[in-house]
Structures are given as structure tokens and as C-alpha cells.
Design a protein around this motif. Structure first.
Motif, short mmCIF file in Angstrom:
data_model
loop_
_atom_site.label_atom_id
_atom_site.label_comp_id
_atom_site.label_asym_id
_atom_site.label_seq_id
_atom_site.Cartn_x
_atom_site.Cartn_y
_atom_site.Cartn_z
N CYS A 94 27.67 44.12 45.86
CA CYS A 94 28.80 43.98 45.25
C CYS A 94 29.94 44.57 45.50
O CYS A 94 31.09 44.11 45.18
CB CYS A 94 28.24 44.67 43.58
SG CYS A 94 26.84 43.78 42.87
N SER A 139 33.17 40.38 42.79
CA SER A 139 32.61 41.74 42.69
C SER A 139 32.31 41.89 41.43
O SER A 139 31.09 42.39 41.12
CB SER A 139 33.63 42.86 43.35
OG SER A 139 33.08 44.13 43.22
N CYS A 142 29.22 40.25 40.38
CA CYS A 142 27.93 40.80 40.88
C CYS A 142 27.44 42.15 40.23
O CYS A 142 26.25 42.27 39.85
CB CYS A 142 28.24 41.19 42.27
SG CYS A 142 26.83 41.76 43.33
#
Length: 186
Positions: A94, A139, A142
Motif C-alpha cells: 500500500c 494507496s 489499498c
């Protein structure tokens, strides 16, 4: 003799370029992003399924690489990772830069493109917009998946195969790729 070679190359190039003039010129334009796509801190709804699939792919790739490193050359099969290792791997997944993903217009629709995402039928030439808000949005997506499902459940799904991991993260009635959040396949 020195002059003859450059002239020959020049005339050869001109002849080659002249034959290309018979073809229609290739052109491509960048997708026109609306205000939400340009400025919102979150992933726009119409790109969430693609984003989820990208996250599932990256998680699977990073976990597979960690498993491959965890077994010695004499071992057969992949060794299961310890909780601390797969937790670190998923966190690193991530935290990666996500720079290889971006938005592209395909058949009049804006799609997230990058590793692990189906390409479908694409024009012979196209423009993809990368950078900007996309890496941070991926990100965030994630980390949201990590928070929602937890590392244990994600790793267990991964061990069952990519389809199981993608189904866990992206499917289900509230998933970003569910029938209630339809996304046309290419």
C-alpha cells in the motif's frame, strides 16, 4: 566517398518517409478529466472497480514475491508466510509509489490502466495520464482494504488464488465491482 554515404542515407530516408505519407496520420488526445477526477482526494466512483483490481493484483504480486524469497532452493512448493511477514508485505504494497497507473480513455470511457488491469480493445495509439492524484488515491484504496478486511483475511484469500483475493476485495454486495456498482467490461 565520405560525402556519398550521407547523401545516400538522406535520399534513403526521404524515400522511406515519402512512402509513410500514404497512410493516415496517427493522433491521440489525452482524456479530458472532470473536476472530481482532477481534484478530489478520493477515487471517483466510476474508477473504483479498476482501482480495486489494481490493488488486488499488486497485493498478490508482492505476496508471491515474498513467498518465493521465503523458501530455499531445495524446497518444493511455497512456504506459508508468518503473520508478521505478510503484514509487512501488505503494508509495503500500500505504501509503494503506484506511478505505473493512470487514466486512459478507451472506447469513450475513462479507465484506470496499469499492471494487472485488463487492456481489452485499445486504439493503436492512446494517451495515459499518470501521476497527479492517482498514486495517492490507489494507496488510499489499498489501505482502506487493509482496514476493512484485515491482513489475515486478505492473506487467506490470496492463498486460495487471485480470483479469491479479487472477489474478497472487490466483490460482495457492497464491493466496488458488484452488480450494484456495475462497471462495463472491455
Amino acid at each position: 566517398m565520405r560525402l556519398a554515404l550521407p547523401l545516400l542515407l538522406l535520399f534513403g530516408c526521404k524515400a522511406t518517409l515519402g512512402s509513410l505519407g500514404d497512410r493516415p496520420p496517427l493522433s491521440a488526445t489525452a482524456p479530458v478529466l472532470d473536476d472530481e477526477e482532477k481534484y478530489a482526494s478520493y477515487m471517483p466512483v466510476h474508477l473504483r472497480c479498476d482501482a480495486c483490481r489494481a490493488v488486488a493484483y499488486q497485493m498478490g504480486q508482492h505476496l508471491a514475491k515474498a513467498e518465493a524469497k521465503s523458501h530455499g532452493p531445495d524446497s518444493s512448493g511455497l512456504q506459508e508466510l508468518s503473520e508478521s511477514v505478510y503484514t509487512d508485505v501488505l503494508d509495503q504494497t500500500c505504501s509503494q509509489n503506484w506511478q505505473s497507473y493512470g487514466v486512459q480513455e478507451v472506447n469513450g470511457m475513462k479507465r484506470l490502466m496499469g499492471p494487472g488491469l485488463r487492456k481489452g480493445t485499445e486504439p493503436s495509439i492512446s494517451v495515459m495520464i499518470t501521476g497527479g492524484p492517482w498514486p495517492n488515491r490507489l494507496s488510499t484504496t489499498c489501505f482502506q482494504n487493509l482496514g476493512e478486511f484485515g491482513e489475515d483475511q486478505i492473506y487467506e484469500a490470496y492463498r486460495q488464488g487471485h480470483e479469491a483475493l479479487e472477489a474478497l476485495l472487490c466483490g460482495g454486495p457492497q464491493g466496488s465491482c458488484s452488480l450494484e456498482n456495475p462497471r462495463e467490461e472491455l
